[in-house]
Design a protein around this motif. Structure first.
Motif, PDB file in Angstrom:
ATOM      1  N   MET A 115       1.375  -1.608  -0.112  1.00  0.00           N
ATOM      2  CA  MET A 115      -0.020  -0.259   0.451  1.00  0.00           C
ATOM      3  C   MET A 115       1.029   1.060   0.270  1.00  0.00           C
ATOM      4  SD  MET A 115      -3.477   1.306   0.310  1.00  0.00           S
ATOM      5  CE  MET A 115      -4.099  -0.078   0.551  1.00  0.00           C
ATOM      6  N   SER A 116       0.918   1.968  -0.889  1.00  0.00           N
ATOM      7  CA  SER A 116       1.162   3.340  -1.646  1.00  0.00           C
ATOM      8  C   SER A 116       0.850   4.611  -0.859  1.00  0.00           C
ATOM      9  CB  SER A 116       2.038   3.205  -3.069  1.00  0.00           C
ATOM     10  OG  SER A 116       1.026   4.032  -3.577  1.00  0.00           O
ATOM     11  N   SER A 117       1.578   4.968  -1.002  1.00  0.00           N
ATOM     12  CA  SER A 117       0.240   6.729  -0.747  1.00  0.00           C
ATOM     13  C   SER A 117      -0.868   7.057  -1.716  1.00  0.00           C
ATOM     14  CB  SER A 117       1.622   7.784  -0.538  1.00  0.00           C
ATOM     15  OG  SER A 117       2.221   8.259  -2.239  1.00  0.00           O
ATOM     16  N   MET A 118      -0.940   6.111  -2.664  1.00  0.00           N
ATOM     17  CA  MET A 118      -1.618   5.770  -4.177  1.00  0.00           C
ATOM     18  C   MET A 118      -3.268   5.306  -3.258  1.00  0.00           C
ATOM     19  SD  MET A 118      -1.378   6.486  -7.222  1.00  0.00           S
ATOM     20  CE  MET A 118      -2.351   5.662  -8.234  1.00  0.00           C
ATOM     21  N   ARG A 119      -2.776   4.293  -1.874  1.00  0.00           N
ATOM     22  CA  ARG A 119      -3.687   4.615  -1.347  1.00  0.00           C
ATOM     23  C   ARG A 119      -4.891   3.887  -2.118  1.00  0.00           C
ATOM     24  NH1 ARG A 119      -2.268   6.088   3.111  1.00  0.00           N
ATOM     25  NH2 ARG A 119      -1.780   8.567   3.553  1.00  0.00           N
ATOM     26  N   ARG A 120      -4.716   3.333  -3.379  1.00  0.00           N
ATOM     27  CA  ARG A 120      -5.326   2.350  -4.327  1.00  0.00           C
ATOM     28  C   ARG A 120      -5.497   0.774  -3.564  1.00  0.00           C
ATOM     29  NH1 ARG A 120      -4.789   2.970 -10.567  1.00  0.00           N
ATOM     30  NH2 ARG A 120      -2.780   0.820  -9.917  1.00  0.00           N
ATOM     31  N   HIS A 121      -4.436   0.074  -3.632  1.00  0.00           N
ATOM     32  CA  HIS A 121      -4.055  -1.254  -3.284  1.00  0.00           C
ATOM     33  C   HIS A 121      -3.199  -2.147  -3.112  1.00  0.00           C
ATOM     34  CE1 HIS A 121      -4.285  -2.034  -7.639  1.00  0.00           C
ATOM     35  NE2 HIS A 121      -3.341  -2.215  -7.163  1.00  0.00           N
ATOM     36  N   GLY A 122      -2.800  -2.439  -2.513  1.00  0.00           N
ATOM     37  CA  GLY A 122      -2.119  -3.031  -1.565  1.00  0.00           C
ATOM     38  C   GLY A 122      -1.901  -3.276   0.032  1.00  0.00           C
ATOM     39  N   ILE A 123      -1.200  -4.457   0.291  1.00  0.00           N
ATOM     40  CA  ILE A 123      -1.166  -5.377   1.792  1.00  0.00           C
ATOM     41  C   ILE A 123      -0.595  -3.698   2.680  1.00  0.00           C
ATOM     42  CG2 ILE A 123       1.451  -5.499   1.159  1.00  0.00           C
ATOM     43  CD1 ILE A 123      -0.653  -8.235   2.471  1.00  0.00           C
ATOM     44  N   SER A 124      -0.593  -4.125   3.509  1.00  0.00           N
ATOM     45  CA  SER A 124      -0.507  -2.742   5.110  1.00  0.00           C
ATOM     46  C   SER A 124       0.365  -3.403   5.279  1.00  0.00           C
ATOM     47  CB  SER A 124      -1.913  -2.992   6.075  1.00  0.00           C
ATOM     48  OG  SER A 124      -2.104  -3.923   6.556  1.00  0.00           O
ATOM     49  N   GLU A 125       1.285  -2.572   6.217  1.00  0.00           N
ATOM     50  CA  GLU A 125       1.855  -2.805   7.259  1.00  0.00           C
ATOM     51  C   GLU A 125       1.863  -4.038   8.181  1.00  0.00           C
ATOM     52  OE1 GLU A 125       5.274   0.274  10.478  1.00  0.00           O
ATOM     53  OE2 GLU A 125       3.850   0.950   9.213  1.00  0.00           O
ATOM     54  N   GLN A 126       0.569  -3.680   9.010  1.00  0.00           N
ATOM     55  CA  GLN A 126      -0.464  -4.640   9.482  1.00  0.00           C
ATOM     56  C   GLN A 126      -0.720  -6.325   9.830  1.00  0.00           C
ATOM     57  OE1 GLN A 126      -1.836  -1.664   8.933  1.00  0.00           O
ATOM     58  NE2 GLN A 126      -0.487  -0.565  11.184  1.00  0.00           N
ATOM     59  N   ASP A 127      -0.443  -6.255   8.013  1.00  0.00           N
ATOM     60  CA  ASP A 127      -0.465  -7.476   7.679  1.00  0.00           C
ATOM     61  C   ASP A 127       1.234  -8.146   7.428  1.00  0.00           C
ATOM     62  OD1 ASP A 127      -3.304  -7.774   6.858  1.00  0.00           O
ATOM     63  OD2 ASP A 127      -3.258  -6.713   5.431  1.00  0.00           O
ATOM     64  N   LEU A 128       1.990  -7.864   7.358  1.00  0.00           N
ATOM     65  CA  LEU A 128       3.837  -8.010   7.061  1.00  0.00           C
ATOM     66  C   LEU A 128       4.117  -9.090   8.308  1.00  0.00           C
ATOM     67  CD1 LEU A 128       5.335  -5.250   6.305  1.00  0.00           C
ATOM     68  CD2 LEU A 128       4.642  -6.405   5.052  1.00  0.00           C
ATOM     69  N   GLY A 129       3.508  -9.601   9.859  1.00  0.00           N
ATOM     70  CA  GLY A 129       3.481 -10.631  10.587  1.00  0.00           C
ATOM     71  C   GLY A 129       3.184 -12.064  10.391  1.00  0.00           C
ATOM     72  N   GLN A 130       1.369 -11.541   9.225  1.00  0.00           N
ATOM     73  CA  GLN A 130       1.611 -12.844   8.586  1.00  0.00           C
ATOM     74  C   GLN A 130       1.027 -13.563   7.450  1.00  0.00           C
ATOM     75  OE1 GLN A 130      -3.187 -13.381   9.780  1.00  0.00           O
ATOM     76  NE2 GLN A 130      -2.411 -10.815  10.122  1.00  0.00           N
ATOM     77  N   LEU A 131       2.469 -12.199   6.646  1.00  0.00           N
ATOM     78  CA  LEU A 131       3.035 -12.608   5.429  1.00  0.00           C
ATOM     79  C   LEU A 131       4.113 -13.601   5.194  1.00  0.00           C
ATOM     80  CD1 LEU A 131       2.035 -11.977   2.257  1.00  0.00           C
ATOM     81  CD2 LEU A 131       3.745 -10.185   2.358  1.00  0.00           C
ATOM     82  N   HIS A 132       4.640 -13.756   6.168  1.00  0.00           N
ATOM     83  CA  HIS A 132       5.995 -14.546   6.116  1.00  0.00           C
ATOM     84  C   HIS A 132       5.325 -15.801   6.135  1.00  0.00           C
ATOM     85  CE1 HIS A 132       9.834 -16.048   6.976  1.00  0.00           C
ATOM     86  NE2 HIS A 132      10.468 -15.098   7.031  1.00  0.00           N
ATOM     87  N   ALA A 133       4.266 -16.248   6.383  1.00  0.00           N
ATOM     88  CA  ALA A 133       4.132 -18.055   6.709  1.00  0.00           C
ATOM     89  C   ALA A 133       3.018 -17.728   5.437  1.00  0.00           C
ATOM     90  CB  ALA A 133       2.985 -18.544   7.715  1.00  0.00           C
TER      91      ALA A 133
END
Length: 343
Positions: A115-133
């Motif tokens: 998720m960039s400053s475009m705020r269009r779509h993208g993974i959030s910083e809060q999701d990074l912990g679960q993304l590893h698995a």
């Protein structure tokens, strides 16, 4: 007689080479109507450039383009569960913009959009912990950032990318490749210098294909010319001619994209004033066409038809002749030509 796209091929390709040299490893983008050139033509150009990946807009575009381009195809629209299944070869890479999207593409090749400053779509910083698995079940090609074109707040595009690099690194996620959009060459070089272990790949469409405005030109052929006197009625709605002149039928109508205009973001007093003036003229059926004759953009005599437009040329201008061609200022991304001629 047709609406023709003329291409100064040597100049167009020289510009492509210039962009390619400034953005090592760039990924050409071929989406929509192929930036006015068509998918097949841009696939040929990307192959000639030696591109290993071509970015497309949708899975439907990937399905049609796969027979024209032999390298990998990166679909820019993020995968969503429940989307229409489209048969695609293994060389297609899907973009994903959510944890659910990653989990729904087991075994697939994926690029994860942040998720960039475009705020269009993208993974959030809060999701990074679960993304590893979650990435254990996919073939991760890298991460991506789609950045805004303008930054009126004075923010730095490089700093935005660095911020995401730091977050991904803190989450112990692989940073071998970062796909980016809308960075300048010097900004890309700064990032590559700061993160030498990461390969930054710029996805470029408009700047690559349309960056040299003098390399291409649309022209519509004159099909008929009819003299009219002031007060003569004409056309579907039988309007009256405002003065003596000619009704000029020129190739290029709504099916070509003539008369279509995307909304513009207006900045400053003068552009807004011009926008108000155009809107006021439109209320009295005065609409400026994209066609130029004798050095001036000419008015539509009536709204464009499906395949032709009818213009009004006043008697103080030179009379157009059948077979003449009028330059047309058209938006490449909304225009469909009848033919293309290479110079």
């Amino acid at each position: 007689m047709a609406l023709t796209l003329y291409v100064d091929t040597a100049r167009w390709r020289a510009h492509q080479k210039q962009i390619q040299d400034r953005f090592p490893g760039l990924i050409p983008v071929c989406k929509g109507n192929g930036y006015g050139f068509g998918h097949e033509r841009l696939c040929e150009e990307a192959t000639r450039m030696g591109a290993d990946i071509l970015a497309v807009g949708t899975t439907y575009e990937a399905a049609s383009i796969k027979d024209w381009f032999g390298g990998d195809l990166l679909v820019l629209t993020p995968f969503r569960r429940g989307e229409d299944p489209v048969p695609l070869p293994d060389r297609v890479i899907r973009s994903v913009a959510s944890l659910d999207g990653v989990r729904g593409l087991v075994g697939a090749r994926v690029v994860i959009e942040c998720m960039s400053s475009m705020r269009r779509h993208g993974i959030s910083e809060q999701d990074l912990g679960q993304l590893h698995a979650a990435i254990e079940d996919v073939r991760l090609e890298g991460f991506a950032l789609h950045l805004p074109l303008d930054r009126p707040d004075g923010s730095d595009a490089v700093e935005e990318v660095i911020g995401w690099m730091d977050r991904l690194r803190a989450a112990r996620l692989p940073l071998h490749t970062m796909f980016v959009s809308h960075l300048r060459a010097e900004e890309l070089a700064r990032l590559q210098q700061q993160f030498p272990q990461t390969r930054f790949r710029a996805r470029i469409g408009t700047r690559l294909w349309l960056g040299d405005h003098e390399a291409t030109e649309y022209r519509g052929a004159v099909l008929d010319v009819t003299r009219v006197a002031k007060g003569d009625r004409f056309g579907y709605r039988q309007q009256k001619a405002a003065s003596d002149g000619w009704l000029v039928v020129v190739a290029g109508g709504t099916s070509h994209g003539v008369g279509l205009e995307a909304p513009k973001a207006l900045h400053g007093v003068m552009p807004r004033a011009k926008g108000v003036a155009r809107a006021g003229l439109a209320t009295v059926n005065r609409n400026l066409s994209p066609f130029v004759w004798a050095g001036k953009q000419r008015w539509f005599a009536e709204p464009p038809h499906m395949q032709v437009s009818i213009l009004f040329v006043p008697s103080d201008a030179t009379e157009p002749k059948v077979g003449d061609e009028l330059v047309a200022h058209l938006r490449h991304t909304t225009t469909q030509f009848d033919r293309v001629l290479d110079a």
